[in-house]
Design a protein around this motif. Structure first.
Motif, PDB file in Angstrom:
ATOM      1  N   ARG A 177     -17.582 -11.388 -11.524  1.00  0.00           N
ATOM      2  CA  ARG A 177     -17.823 -10.047 -11.015  1.00  0.00           C
ATOM      3  C   ARG A 177     -18.916  -9.443 -11.887  1.00  0.00           C
TER       4      ARG A 177
ATOM      5  N   GLN B 248     -16.220  -9.852 -15.534  1.00  0.00           N
ATOM      6  CA  GLN B 248     -15.092 -10.761 -15.691  1.00  0.00           C
ATOM      7  C   GLN B 248     -15.248 -11.973 -14.778  1.00  0.00           C
TER       8      GLN B 248
ATOM      9  N   ILE C 165      -9.651  -9.966 -16.852  1.00  0.00           N
ATOM     10  CA  ILE C 165      -9.795  -9.505 -18.231  1.00  0.00           C
ATOM     11  C   ILE C 165      -8.608  -9.939 -19.090  1.00  0.00           C
ATOM     12  N   LEU C 166      -7.386  -9.821 -18.547  1.00  0.00           N
ATOM     13  CA  LEU C 166      -6.201 -10.164 -19.355  1.00  0.00           C
ATOM     14  C   LEU C 166      -6.205 -11.636 -19.739  1.00  0.00           C
TER      15      LEU C 166
ATOM     16  N   ARG D 195      -8.884   6.331 -21.582  1.00  0.00           N
ATOM     17  CA  ARG D 195     -10.282   5.978 -21.282  1.00  0.00           C
ATOM     18  C   ARG D 195     -11.175   6.863 -22.156  1.00  0.00           C
TER      19      ARG D 195
ATOM     20  N   THR E   7      -8.571   1.876 -23.858  1.00  0.00           N
ATOM     21  CA  THR E   7      -8.213   0.820 -22.920  1.00  0.00           C
ATOM     22  C   THR E   7      -6.739   0.480 -23.098  1.00  0.00           C
ATOM     23  N   LEU E   8      -6.268  -0.439 -22.294  1.00  0.00           N
ATOM     24  CA  LEU E   8      -4.973  -1.047 -22.564  1.00  0.00           C
ATOM     25  C   LEU E   8      -5.226  -2.203 -23.518  1.00  0.00           C
TER      26      LEU E   8
ATOM     27  N   HIS F 193      -7.154  -7.444  -5.119  1.00  0.00           N
ATOM     28  CA  HIS F 193      -8.163  -8.379  -5.609  1.00  0.00           C
ATOM     29  C   HIS F 193      -9.369  -7.634  -6.188  1.00  0.00           C
ATOM     30  N   GLU F 194      -9.750  -6.560  -5.506  1.00  0.00           N
ATOM     31  CA  GLU F 194     -10.886  -5.767  -5.987  1.00  0.00           C
ATOM     32  C   GLU F 194     -10.538  -5.035  -7.290  1.00  0.00           C
TER      33      GLU F 194
ATOM     34  N   THR G 226      -8.428  -5.970  -9.548  1.00  0.00           N
ATOM     35  CA  THR G 226      -8.080  -6.962 -10.593  1.00  0.00           C
ATOM     36  C   THR G 226      -6.755  -6.577 -11.263  1.00  0.00           C
ATOM     37  N   ASP G 227      -6.513  -7.097 -12.476  1.00  0.00           N
ATOM     38  CA  ASP G 227      -5.212  -6.948 -13.144  1.00  0.00           C
ATOM     39  C   ASP G 227      -4.710  -5.509 -13.146  1.00  0.00           C
TER      40      ASP G 227
ATOM     41  N   VAL H 262      -2.426  -2.745 -14.483  1.00  0.00           N
ATOM     42  CA  VAL H 262      -1.676  -2.583 -15.733  1.00  0.00           C
ATOM     43  C   VAL H 262      -0.856  -1.300 -15.757  1.00  0.00           C
TER      44      VAL H 262
ATOM     45  N   GLU I 265      -3.971   1.600 -11.886  1.00  0.00           N
ATOM     46  CA  GLU I 265      -4.992   1.373 -12.909  1.00  0.00           C
ATOM     47  C   GLU I 265      -5.095  -0.097 -13.299  1.00  0.00           C
ATOM     48  N   SER I 266      -6.334  -0.561 -13.393  1.00  0.00           N
ATOM     49  CA  SER I 266      -6.602  -1.876 -13.972  1.00  0.00           C
ATOM     50  C   SER I 266      -7.037  -1.652 -15.416  1.00  0.00           C
ATOM     51  N   VAL I 267      -7.353  -2.738 -16.134  1.00  0.00           N
ATOM     52  CA  VAL I 267      -7.837  -2.574 -17.504  1.00  0.00           C
ATOM     53  C   VAL I 267      -9.095  -1.701 -17.508  1.00  0.00           C
ATOM     54  N   LYS I 268      -9.957  -1.911 -16.515  1.00  0.00           N
ATOM     55  CA  LYS I 268     -11.263  -1.240 -16.499  1.00  0.00           C
ATOM     56  C   LYS I 268     -11.252   0.161 -15.906  1.00  0.00           C
ATOM     57  N   ALA I 269     -10.397   0.412 -14.891  1.00  0.00           N
ATOM     58  CA  ALA I 269     -10.594   1.651 -14.133  1.00  0.00           C
ATOM     59  C   ALA I 269      -9.314   2.137 -13.463  1.00  0.00           C
ATOM     60  N   ALA I 270      -9.304   3.434 -13.176  1.00  0.00           N
ATOM     61  CA  ALA I 270      -8.211   4.048 -12.424  1.00  0.00           C
ATOM     62  C   ALA I 270      -8.676   4.237 -10.983  1.00  0.00           C
TER      63      ALA I 270
END
Lengths: 365, 127
Positions: free
Chosen positions: A20, A32, A36-37, A299, A318-319, B33-34, B36-37, B39, B60-65
């Motif tokens: 991506r 990624q 990421i995890l 964030r 971040t987490l 899928h868009e 991603t993980d 969390v 929320e993913s690691v990168k974004a809400a």
């Protein structure tokens, strides 16, 4: 949009791997591959391979190079023997950070600098404007590709690839290797909190080395990683990111980087401002925050509260995949920067509990 | 991407399972899928009322809400508490154990205006 962005020599390789992609500092970069995890975990337990070709390479040489660099940067260049590197900062006259960088001494009068991608032109212009007659400055960013191999199994893999007779560099050191298309540089440095290496080779052979490392590392669990994992990894290690945690209005003393500022070496750009700050004491300090319990990930630019009052905002957040908790960095008033201080981070209008934690938030065992 | 035949879909990538005046809602396979993980899932409050298209919760993913929108008008009657401890269910089982909330639909609510599986698949094809 994409076409205006700069592409590293590996951009097509990333696209073909199904990464991506996103814009980062003017570059079209992988954020990624598998996730990421998963990539984060690979670096903490095996090894991950990152494209860092976007970073800048500046070469400083000449009889006056050492004195020139010592007058520009905060660390003491005279401490470097050939083959050794150091983290350093380039400051403006107010003591604010222009850039943070790694400076390697290749040999007497020959230095190799790794600077942030978004700061290459600005760094070059600043350095050029202070260049004495007996020093040359060259921007070689277009010539070099950079690959970072990071994780507990990185050394094992490189030893296999380069042969048992190759003496790998020790921490913060650099060795030179002769490969096709010219010399390559192998440094034992990184931005993840793990043991690891940064491999600088001519751009034409970047794809060859990327594929070769992934192929050779498959059985060890070596995984291609993007900027997403790079950010979670560096934040657990509490390495600041210029542009987020460092800026021209913040000094290295406020950023908790005093160990890289050597007052005893003599004058350097920004020194007077830092002297004043050192005498008076810093009013705020970059601190690590650890969220308490299940919270949304913090964030950048979230308000930080103490007893209900706004005292700072997060500069990164971040987490933490390793801790399973939200983590953040923020410039806290000095009296609140003590580990254990109870705070709250406001996320979408709601305060969530956090404490100040010792830096780094992750230390490899 | 998996687009089950027995669900209705919003253009903002939520799915809705319609049963009399109740509906179960989650996000589609494409959406997870868009994103991603996943969390963290900020669940809506039980008892709260939302109009169709209103922002109702956050994933929320690691990168974004990312905001999630209610695909129909109704009152939240249940939320998936399992997502508090295991938000990744949204990734691993988006149409099953990864459901997010249940609505009691307003009498004026018309989920039939949502996209059919064929229409949603066509939308995905255009992305």
């Amino acid at each position: 949009m994409e076409t205006q962005l700069k592409r590293t020599p590996l951009a097509t390789v990333h696209e073909n791997l199904g990464a991506r992609m996103m814009e980062f500092g003017g570059w079209w970069m992988p954020v990624q591959y598998s996730g990421i995890l998963e990539e984060h975990k690979a670096v903490r337990t095996a090894a991950g391979l990152f494209d860092i070709s976007h970073m800048g390479e500046l070469v400083v040489s000449g009889l006056g190079a050492e004195a020139y660099l010592n007058g520009l940067f905060t660390n003491d260049v005279r401490l470097l023997s050939p083959g050794k590197g150091q983290y350093s900062l380039m400051l403006n006259d107010n003591g604010g950070v222009i850039d943070d960088l790694i400076l390697y001494k290749r040999e007497d009068g020959s230095f190799f600098l790794i600077v942030n991608a978004s700061k290459i032109e600005e760094d070059f212009a600043w350095m050029q404007s202070r260049l004495p007659a007996d020093v040359t400055l060259e921007n070689q960013s277009g010539h070099w590709a950079g690959l970072a191999l990071q994780g507990p199994r990185a050394a094992e893999l490189l030893q296999q690839m380069l042969g048992a007779e190759c003496l790998l560099p020790s921490r913060n050191h650099l060795i030179e290797l002769q490969i096709a298309n010219g010399p390559a540089l192998l440094a034992r440095t990184g931005y993840t909190g793990e043991d690891g290496f940064e491999w600088f080779c001519p751009a034409q052979v970047a794809t060859f080395w990327w594929e070769r490392i992934l192929e050779a590392g498959r059985d060890l669990g070596v995984t291609p990683c993007g900027l997403g994992a790079r950010d979670t990894l560096r934040l657990e290690a509490c390495y600041p990111l210029n542009g987020s945690d460092l800026s021209p209005t913040l000094t290295p003393l406020e950023a908790g980087l005093a160990q890289f500022v050597k007052f005893e070496k003599g004058d350097f750009a920004g020194r007077a401002a830092l002297e004043t700050q050192r005498t008076e004491g810093v009013k705020k300090k970059l601190s690590a925050l650890l969220m308490q319990g299940k919270t949304p990930p913090p964030r950048p630019h979230h308000p930080v509260l103490h007893e209900g009052k706004l005292v700072a905002e997060t500069t990164s957040g971040t987490l933490s995949p390793t801790l399973g908790l939200g983590i953040a960095l923020a410039y806290l008033p000095t009296d609140l920067s003590v580990p254990g201080t109870e705070l709250a981070v406001e996320i979408r209008g709601r305060p969530f509990p956090a404490i100040v934690a010792p830096r780094p938030l992750y230390r490899r065992s | 991407m998996n687009v089950p035949n027995d669900l209705l879909y919003a253009a903002s990538h939520e799915w809705l399972r319609h049963e009399a005046d109740h509906a179960t809602v989650g996000i589609t396979d494409h959406a997870q899928h868009e994103l991603t993980d996943v969390v963290y899932v900020e669940l809506p409050a039980v008892g709260a009322h939302f109009e169709a298209g209103a922002q109702i919760c956050v994933v929320e993913s690691v990168k974004a809400a990312s905001d999630i929108y209610s695909p129909a008008a109704g009152t939240v009657e249940a939320v998936n508490e399992a997502l508090v401890s295991d938000p990744a269910l949204v990734n691993t089982d988006p149409y099953g154990n990864g459901w997010i909330f249940k609505l009691r639909l307003d009498s004026t609510s018309s989920p039939s205006s949502l996209k059919t599986p064929e229409e949603y698949s066509e939308l995905l094809g255009q992305l």
